[in-house]
Design a protein around this motif. Structure first.
Motif, PDB file in Angstrom:
ATOM      1  N   ASP A 128     -22.579  -1.328  -4.602  1.00  7.33           N
ATOM      2  CA  ASP A 128     -22.568  -2.470  -3.743  1.00  7.33           C
ATOM      3  C   ASP A 128     -21.659  -3.626  -4.331  1.00  7.33           C
ATOM      4  N   ALA A 129     -21.414  -3.513  -5.531  1.00  7.71           N
ATOM      5  CA  ALA A 129     -20.701  -4.642  -6.433  1.00  7.71           C
ATOM      6  C   ALA A 129     -19.132  -4.406  -5.666  1.00  7.71           C
ATOM      7  N   GLY A 130     -18.436  -5.483  -5.828  1.00  5.30           N
ATOM      8  CA  GLY A 130     -16.932  -5.507  -5.315  1.00  5.30           C
ATOM      9  C   GLY A 130     -15.957  -4.955  -6.611  1.00  5.30           C
ATOM     10  N   VAL A 131     -16.479  -5.210  -7.760  1.00  4.96           N
ATOM     11  CA  VAL A 131     -15.710  -4.837  -9.077  1.00  4.96           C
ATOM     12  C   VAL A 131     -15.277  -3.273  -8.655  1.00  4.96           C
ATOM     13  N   ILE A 132     -16.277  -2.324  -8.754  1.00  2.24           N
ATOM     14  CA  ILE A 132     -16.087  -1.105  -8.586  1.00  2.24           C
ATOM     15  C   ILE A 132     -15.099  -0.622  -7.506  1.00  2.24           C
ATOM     16  N   TRP A 133     -15.116  -1.214  -6.480  1.00  3.03           N
ATOM     17  CA  TRP A 133     -14.053  -0.941  -5.169  1.00  3.03           C
ATOM     18  C   TRP A 133     -12.860  -1.359  -5.551  1.00  3.03           C
ATOM     19  N   TRP A 134     -12.574  -2.654  -6.326  1.00  2.18           N
ATOM     20  CA  TRP A 134     -11.193  -3.105  -6.610  1.00  2.18           C
ATOM     21  C   TRP A 134     -10.624  -2.269  -7.864  1.00  2.18           C
ATOM     22  N   ILE A 135     -11.491  -1.946  -8.739  1.00  2.00           N
ATOM     23  CA  ILE A 135     -10.995  -1.305  -9.847  1.00  2.00           C
ATOM     24  C   ILE A 135     -10.534   0.297  -9.634  1.00  2.00           C
ATOM     25  N   THR A 136     -11.531   0.957  -8.688  1.00  3.13           N
ATOM     26  CA  THR A 136     -10.851   2.069  -8.180  1.00  3.13           C
ATOM     27  C   THR A 136      -9.660   2.217  -7.269  1.00  3.13           C
ATOM     28  N   LEU A 137      -9.464   1.160  -6.296  1.00  2.02           N
ATOM     29  CA  LEU A 137      -8.545   1.084  -5.581  1.00  2.02           C
ATOM     30  C   LEU A 137      -7.120   0.697  -6.320  1.00  2.02           C
ATOM     31  N   PHE A 138      -7.437  -0.093  -7.164  1.00  4.49           N
ATOM     32  CA  PHE A 138      -5.934  -0.622  -8.113  1.00  4.49           C
ATOM     33  C   PHE A 138      -5.679   0.528  -8.938  1.00  4.49           C
ATOM     34  N   GLY A 139      -6.780   1.300  -9.661  1.00  5.22           N
ATOM     35  CA  GLY A 139      -6.464   2.313 -10.549  1.00  5.22           C
ATOM     36  C   GLY A 139      -6.031   3.484  -9.846  1.00  5.22           C
ATOM     37  N   THR A 140      -6.191   3.772  -8.551  1.00 10.32           N
ATOM     38  CA  THR A 140      -5.658   4.877  -7.835  1.00 10.32           C
ATOM     39  C   THR A 140      -4.213   4.550  -7.525  1.00 10.32           C
ATOM     40  N   GLY A 141      -3.720   3.317  -7.059  1.00  3.42           N
ATOM     41  CA  GLY A 141      -2.681   2.975  -7.101  1.00  3.42           C
ATOM     42  C   GLY A 141      -1.660   3.300  -8.258  1.00  3.42           C
ATOM     43  N   VAL A 142      -2.250   2.715  -9.236  1.00  4.13           N
ATOM     44  CA  VAL A 142      -1.523   2.942 -10.810  1.00  4.13           C
ATOM     45  C   VAL A 142      -1.241   4.599 -10.848  1.00  4.13           C
ATOM     46  N   VAL A 143      -2.159   5.169 -10.718  1.00  8.47           N
ATOM     47  CA  VAL A 143      -2.214   6.617 -10.905  1.00  8.47           C
ATOM     48  C   VAL A 143      -1.029   7.355  -9.860  1.00  8.47           C
ATOM     49  N   VAL A 144      -1.035   6.894  -8.667  1.00  9.60           N
ATOM     50  CA  VAL A 144      -0.059   7.641  -7.778  1.00  9.60           C
ATOM     51  C   VAL A 144       1.332   7.135  -8.144  1.00  9.60           C
ATOM     52  N   ALA A 145       1.464   5.932  -8.415  1.00  8.79           N
ATOM     53  CA  ALA A 145       2.815   5.462  -8.803  1.00  8.79           C
ATOM     54  C   ALA A 145       3.365   6.007 -10.080  1.00  8.79           C
ATOM     55  N   ALA A 146       2.245   6.187 -11.283  1.00  8.22           N
ATOM     56  CA  ALA A 146       2.646   6.838 -12.289  1.00  8.22           C
ATOM     57  C   ALA A 146       3.339   8.138 -12.075  1.00  8.22           C
ATOM     58  N   VAL A 147       2.281   8.836 -11.465  1.00 12.61           N
ATOM     59  CA  VAL A 147       2.698  10.448 -11.110  1.00 12.61           C
ATOM     60  C   VAL A 147       3.766  10.488 -10.530  1.00 12.61           C
ATOM     61  N   ASP A 148       4.130   9.640  -9.193  1.00 14.74           N
ATOM     62  CA  ASP A 148       5.574   9.813  -8.465  1.00 14.74           C
ATOM     63  C   ASP A 148       6.598   9.569  -9.266  1.00 14.74           C
ATOM     64  N   ILE A 149       6.765   8.547 -10.250  1.00 14.14           N
ATOM     65  CA  ILE A 149       7.577   8.239 -11.137  1.00 14.14           C
ATOM     66  C   ILE A 149       7.833   9.328 -12.174  1.00 14.14           C
ATOM     67  N   LEU A 150       6.837   9.957 -12.550  1.00 11.11           N
ATOM     68  CA  LEU A 150       6.798  11.001 -13.698  1.00 11.11           C
ATOM     69  C   LEU A 150       7.439  12.277 -13.114  1.00 11.11           C
ATOM     70  N   VAL A 151       6.844  12.699 -12.000  1.00  7.01           N
ATOM     71  CA  VAL A 151       7.351  13.887 -11.340  1.00  7.01           C
ATOM     72  C   VAL A 151       8.812  13.774 -10.912  1.00  7.01           C
ATOM     73  N   GLY A 152       9.229  12.667 -10.348  1.00  3.52           N
ATOM     74  CA  GLY A 152      10.488  12.354  -9.839  1.00  3.52           C
ATOM     75  C   GLY A 152      11.469  12.528 -11.105  1.00  3.52           C
ATOM     76  N   GLN A 153      11.232  11.942 -12.234  1.00  4.61           N
ATOM     77  CA  GLN A 153      12.226  11.867 -13.202  1.00  4.61           C
ATOM     78  C   GLN A 153      12.563  13.486 -13.720  1.00  4.61           C
ATOM     79  N   VAL A 154      11.331  14.073 -13.941  1.00  2.00           N
ATOM     80  CA  VAL A 154      11.008  15.272 -14.395  1.00  2.00           C
ATOM     81  C   VAL A 154      11.751  16.248 -13.541  1.00  2.00           C
ATOM     82  N   ARG A 155      11.638  16.193 -12.351  1.00  2.00           N
ATOM     83  CA  ARG A 155      12.191  17.032 -11.226  1.00  2.00           C
ATOM     84  C   ARG A 155      13.784  16.686 -11.224  1.00  2.00           C
ATOM     85  N   THR A 156      14.162  15.559 -11.459  1.00  2.00           N
ATOM     86  CA  THR A 156      15.488  15.346 -11.268  1.00  2.00           C
ATOM     87  C   THR A 156      16.514  15.817 -12.715  1.00  2.00           C
TER      88      THR A 156
END
Length: 100
Positions: free
Chosen positions: A55-83
């Motif tokens: 019920d703490a807000g910090v777990i929600w913010w860390i999880t949502l921000f961390g998910t965005g970072v993971v998605v962005a990093a993997v998108d960039i990594l996969v895109g560069q390697v695939r290219t």
């Protein structure tokens, strides 16, 4: 119940990453949403085990921000390697006439 909500939020972040990040043409349509859901659930469980309360807000913010970072990093990594991989395959096929 919270894990279900965070998984849904992760999938939505993955969909947003799929259509907002530049390497969309280098991976399938389900990769980023699936990765977003998995990353959000793993982060949530990890933070829960670390002692953060649901019920703490910090777990929600860390999880949502961390998910965005993971998605962005993997998108960039996969895109560069695939290219790079596609360019190497094109050069190989151009020179030798058959795929490796």
């Amino acid at each position: 119940m919270e894990l279900m909500f965070i998984a849904l939020a992760g999938i939505l972040i993955g969909f947003a990453g799929r259509y907002l990040l530049p390497w969309r043409s280098t991976h399938g349509a389900a990769l980023m949403p699936a990765l977003g859901g998995i990353a959000a659930m793993v982060l949530w469980v990890g933070l829960t085990w670390a002692g953060l309360k649901w019920d703490a807000g910090v777990i929600w913010w860390i999880t949502l921000f961390g998910t965005g970072v993971v998605v962005a990093a993997v998108d960039i990594l996969v895109g560069q390697v695939r290219t790079v991989s596609d360019a190497a395959l094109l050069e190989h096929v151009t020179q030798h006439g058959v795929a490796a």
